[in-house]
Scaffold this active site. Structure first.
Site, mmCIF file in Angstrom:
data_model
loop_
_atom_site.group_PDB
_atom_site.id
_atom_site.type_symbol
_atom_site.label_atom_id
_atom_site.label_comp_id
_atom_site.label_asym_id
_atom_site.label_seq_id
_atom_site.Cartn_x
_atom_site.Cartn_y
_atom_site.Cartn_z
ATOM 1 N N ARG A 136 2.539 -0.459 -3.334
ATOM 2 C CA ARG A 136 2.068 0.452 -4.362
ATOM 3 C C ARG A 136 2.662 1.859 -4.203
ATOM 4 O O ARG A 136 2.779 2.611 -5.156
ATOM 5 C CB ARG A 136 0.557 0.503 -4.406
ATOM 6 C CG ARG A 136 -0.067 0.921 -3.088
ATOM 7 C CD ARG A 136 -1.558 1.029 -3.213
ATOM 8 N NE ARG A 136 -1.906 2.000 -4.217
ATOM 9 C CZ ARG A 136 -2.296 1.689 -5.444
ATOM 10 N NH1 ARG A 136 -2.398 0.439 -5.798
ATOM 11 N NH2 ARG A 136 -2.588 2.609 -6.314
ATOM 12 N N ILE A 155 -13.576 7.566 0.839
ATOM 13 C CA ILE A 155 -12.302 7.653 0.106
ATOM 14 C C ILE A 155 -12.064 6.435 -0.778
ATOM 15 O O ILE A 155 -11.781 6.557 -1.964
ATOM 16 C CB ILE A 155 -11.105 7.828 1.087
ATOM 17 C CG1 ILE A 155 -11.341 9.003 2.035
ATOM 18 C CG2 ILE A 155 -9.800 7.969 0.306
ATOM 19 C CD1 ILE A 155 -11.359 10.367 1.365
ATOM 20 N N ARG A 189 3.661 -4.139 7.884
ATOM 21 C CA ARG A 189 3.973 -3.138 6.860
ATOM 22 C C ARG A 189 3.918 -1.736 7.444
ATOM 23 O O ARG A 189 4.630 -0.848 6.996
ATOM 24 C CB ARG A 189 2.940 -3.229 5.719
ATOM 25 C CG ARG A 189 2.979 -4.510 4.950
ATOM 26 C CD ARG A 189 2.104 -4.427 3.730
ATOM 27 N NE ARG A 189 2.384 -3.187 2.997
ATOM 28 C CZ ARG A 189 1.752 -2.839 1.884
ATOM 29 N NH1 ARG A 189 0.805 -3.605 1.395
ATOM 30 N NH2 ARG A 189 2.048 -1.718 1.264
ATOM 31 N N ASP A 238 -7.763 5.978 7.098
ATOM 32 C CA ASP A 238 -6.873 4.982 7.708
ATOM 33 C C ASP A 238 -7.225 4.703 9.162
ATOM 34 O O ASP A 238 -6.628 3.817 9.768
ATOM 35 C CB ASP A 238 -5.420 5.462 7.630
ATOM 36 C CG ASP A 238 -4.908 5.455 6.215
ATOM 37 O OD1 ASP A 238 -3.805 5.964 5.974
ATOM 38 O OD2 ASP A 238 -5.630 4.947 5.336
ATOM 39 N N LYS A 243 5.069 6.248 8.629
ATOM 40 C CA LYS A 243 5.360 5.513 7.378
ATOM 41 C C LYS A 243 5.049 6.403 6.182
ATOM 42 O O LYS A 243 5.860 6.525 5.258
ATOM 43 C CB LYS A 243 4.478 4.279 7.320
ATOM 44 C CG LYS A 243 4.375 3.621 5.955
ATOM 45 C CD LYS A 243 3.561 2.350 5.960
ATOM 46 C CE LYS A 243 2.096 2.585 5.857
ATOM 47 N NZ LYS A 243 1.560 2.757 4.493
HETATM 48 C C1 EPZ Z 1 -2.351 7.541 0.635
HETATM 49 O O1 EPZ Z 1 -2.648 6.616 -0.378
HETATM 50 C C2 EPZ Z 1 -1.879 6.702 1.815
HETATM 51 N N1 EPZ Z 1 -0.663 5.964 1.448
HETATM 52 C C3 EPZ Z 1 -2.998 5.737 2.224
HETATM 53 O O2 EPZ Z 1 -2.539 5.044 3.382
HETATM 54 C C4 EPZ Z 1 -4.241 6.542 2.582
HETATM 55 O O3 EPZ Z 1 -5.285 5.662 2.894
HETATM 56 C C5 EPZ Z 1 -4.637 7.428 1.395
HETATM 57 O O4 EPZ Z 1 -3.531 8.266 1.016
HETATM 58 C C6 EPZ Z 1 -5.819 8.322 1.699
HETATM 59 O O5 EPZ Z 1 -5.516 9.139 2.785
HETATM 60 C C7 EPZ Z 1 0.515 6.624 1.441
HETATM 61 O O6 EPZ Z 1 0.595 7.809 1.719
HETATM 62 C C8 EPZ Z 1 1.722 5.812 1.078
HETATM 63 P P1 EPZ Z 1 -5.061 8.780 -2.646
HETATM 64 P P2 EPZ Z 1 -2.902 7.157 -1.896
HETATM 65 O O7 EPZ Z 1 -4.330 8.917 -3.935
HETATM 66 O O8 EPZ Z 1 -2.078 8.350 -2.164
HETATM 67 C C9 EPZ Z 1 -8.401 7.979 -5.884
HETATM 68 C C10 EPZ Z 1 -2.081 3.186 4.699
HETATM 69 O O9 EPZ Z 1 -2.866 2.469 5.319
HETATM 70 N N2 EPZ Z 1 -7.356 8.269 -6.890
HETATM 71 O O10 EPZ Z 1 -5.145 9.961 -1.753
HETATM 72 O O11 EPZ Z 1 -2.768 5.978 -2.803
HETATM 73 C C11 EPZ Z 1 -8.121 6.704 -5.117
HETATM 74 O O12 EPZ Z 1 -8.613 5.580 -5.819
HETATM 75 C C12 EPZ Z 1 -2.401 3.616 3.285
HETATM 76 O O13 EPZ Z 1 -1.014 3.650 5.167
HETATM 77 C C13 EPZ Z 1 -7.709 8.288 -8.242
HETATM 78 O O14 EPZ Z 1 -8.867 8.058 -8.593
HETATM 79 O O15 EPZ Z 1 -4.420 7.582 -1.823
HETATM 80 C C14 EPZ Z 1 -8.864 6.935 -3.821
HETATM 81 O O16 EPZ Z 1 -10.208 6.589 -3.997
HETATM 82 C C15 EPZ Z 1 -3.615 2.901 2.763
HETATM 83 N N3 EPZ Z 1 -6.739 8.558 -9.155
HETATM 84 C C16 EPZ Z 1 -8.724 8.443 -3.602
HETATM 85 O O17 EPZ Z 1 -8.351 8.993 -4.874
HETATM 86 C C17 EPZ Z 1 -5.443 8.830 -8.789
HETATM 87 O O18 EPZ Z 1 -4.607 9.096 -9.683
HETATM 88 C C18 EPZ Z 1 -7.658 8.839 -2.590
HETATM 89 O O19 EPZ Z 1 -6.497 8.175 -2.962
HETATM 90 C C19 EPZ Z 1 -5.105 8.801 -7.423
HETATM 91 C C20 EPZ Z 1 -6.079 8.537 -6.486
#
Ligand code: EPZ
Length: 419
Positions: free
Chosen positions: A92, A326, A396, A304, A22
């Site tokens: 999102r 994370i 999902r 995840d 996904k």
């Molecule tokens: C991706 O989400 C995945 N989703 C998530 O999978 C996964 O859990 C996550 O990466 C971490 O590996 C997709 O790829 C569609 P991040 P993402 O930006 O990109 C903070 C699933 O179950 N952050 O790497 O949204 C954030 O709050 C989903 O398939 C900021 O602070 O995650 C988090 O604490 C759930 N500011 C950390 O970074 C930003 O601008 C990592 O988030 C962006 C992120």
């Protein structure tokens, strides 16, 4: 809303084929915005989240045709540059259209995703990066209003190795004027998969999979045919299922190099793991040992997989600590696992787990995608019957999970329109 009902206690054995990832398919489908022409992608999983991005692309004017696990996409007649709240609220990851829209349409109007069950999940790093590339960003009425005559290359340091942030900025950079360097970039396999597709389209990206990614802007891109990589989190979920039920599962069409951290922890828990080129076989051990885990950005242990591994630890011998580094609120599954008899205490970002001899079946409610997978795993091993409600969360990100478990010998069924 459907429920899934499981009668626990059966060891799982046999073979399972992993679906396409996904989290690789979503950014790659967003990348079709970058140029017109007919793209073809194979091994695209049939998931609600894929349907969500399909509806979003079609609402902008794209053609999107599914033929089994193959999809054809053509954005030649893209006429809109908006991702409305109704769409982004549902998924999102729709934020992934922001970079490509800016690159192709010079404008984007994307609803702010807002928080979700597992955390606030801001997009400040996406927006700061796009500003460095010359985009004019305004936040109005819950939307990101972005515009750029032509994006220009720039040096971006990411405070956190954000996965979709890295993907958005990589896609924004491919048509920019000049060179973009992303530092402290995410290294997930899905990043490398996206870079491979973008390079096949004519982009000039190097360093994907490392913390420093260099994107030299090009003038033109072309559509391609590509195959989506296997889903490492689905593979990890089945690895836990084999160890948990003391079964023997051959997990086919997976990439063992994407699940090294999970293999390491599953072996430490006492299961036997055999790795071959595109499969992993996991045989549960007599005893389940307690193992500490810290979730980290790739190649560390995937957040995840945290909820799934916690189920294994809840029936292990002894005491383990799982630290979630994370997301700030990714222990929602704990209260439901405790209703099934798990002995877990939360202290900040740490879950202290005292292994119990068994869990007991109970009616439980899914709250997010990976939490729902963990509740199903708990039902597979619990004594008695478990009924998991709100499994739309599961749909999902997992393709026909209950059918795959049933084929492995689980007493599991989906009840349509349950609760
Ligand atoms: C991706 O989400 C995945 N989703 C998530 O999978 C996964 O859990 C996550 O990466 C971490 O590996 C997709 O790829 C569609 P991040 P993402 O930006 O990109 C903070 C699933 O179950 N952050 O790497 O949204 C954030 O709050 C989903 O398939 C900021 O602070 O995650 C988090 O604490 C759930 N500011 C950390 O970074 C930003 O601008 C990592 O988030 C962006 C992120």
């Amino acid at each position: 809303m459907d429920d899934i009902v499981i009668d626990g206690g059966k060891p799982l054995s046999g073979e399972v084929t992993i679906s396409g990832a996904k989290n690789a398919a979503l950014p790659i489908l967003a990348a079709t915005i970058l140029t017109g022409g007919r793209f073809t992608f194979h091994n695209v999983p049939r998931l609600k989240d894929i349907e969500s991005i399909q509806h979003l692309l079609v609402s902008m004017g794209a053609e999107f045709v599914r033929d089994g696990h193959t999809v054809h996409v053509d954005t030649s007649n893209l006429k809109d540059y908006e991702a409305p709240y109704e769409q982004v609220r549902k998924m999102r990851a729709s934020i992934l259209v922001l970079g490509p829209l800016l690159a192709r349409m010079k404008r984007a109007r994307v609803s702010l995703p807002g928080g979700c069950a597992i955390g606030a999940r801001p997009i400040d790093l996406h927006l700061n990066g796009l500003s460095i590339l010359g985009a004019d960003i305004k936040l109005e009425h819950g939307y990101v209003e972005a515009a750029a005559k032509r994006l220009k290359g720039g040096e971006i340091y990411l405070d956190l190795p954000t996965v979709t942030g890295t993907e958005n900025l990589m896609m924004a950079g491919v048509l920019a004027k000049g060179v973009t360097v992303l530092r402290n970039a995410a290294r997930e396999p899905e990043i490398t998969a996206l870079a491979d597709v973008l390079n096949a389209m004519g982009a000039d990206i190097s360093g994907a999979g490392s913390p420093v990614i260099t994107i030299s802007g090009v003038k033109k891109l072309k559509p391609v045919t590509a195959t989506i990589i296997p889903d490492r989190i689905e593979a990890g979920t089945f690895m836990v299922a084999a160890a948990l039920t003391k079964g023997d599962i051959l997990i086919k069409k997976c990439d063992p190099s994407h699940v090294e951290a999970i293999i390491h922890k599953i072996e430490k828990s006492g299961a036997a793991v055999e790795v071959s080129e595109n499969s992993v076989r996991v045989k549960g051990g007599e005893a389940i040992n307690s193992v500490d885990v810290k979730t980290m950005p790739y190649p560390g242990f995937a957040t995840d997989m945290q909820a799934q591994f916690m189920v294994l630890m809840s029936v292990a011998n002894g005491f383990s600590v799982i630290s979630e580094n994370i997301f700030e609120n990714r222990f929602i599954h704990v209260s439901e696992l405790k209703r099934m008899g798990a002995d877990i205490t939360i202290s900040g970002s740490h879950a202290m787990i005292k292994g119990r001899p068994a869990l007991s079946g109970a009616p439980v409610m899914a709250t997010d995608l990976r939490a729902s997978a963990s509740l199903i795993l708990a039902g597979l091993v619990a004594k008695g019957t478990t009924r998991v409600s709100r499994v739309y969360h599961l749909d999902r990100g997992y393709e026909s999970l209950e059918k795959k478990f049933k084929k492995l010998g689980a007493a599991i069924k989906r009840v349509r329109g349950g609760s």
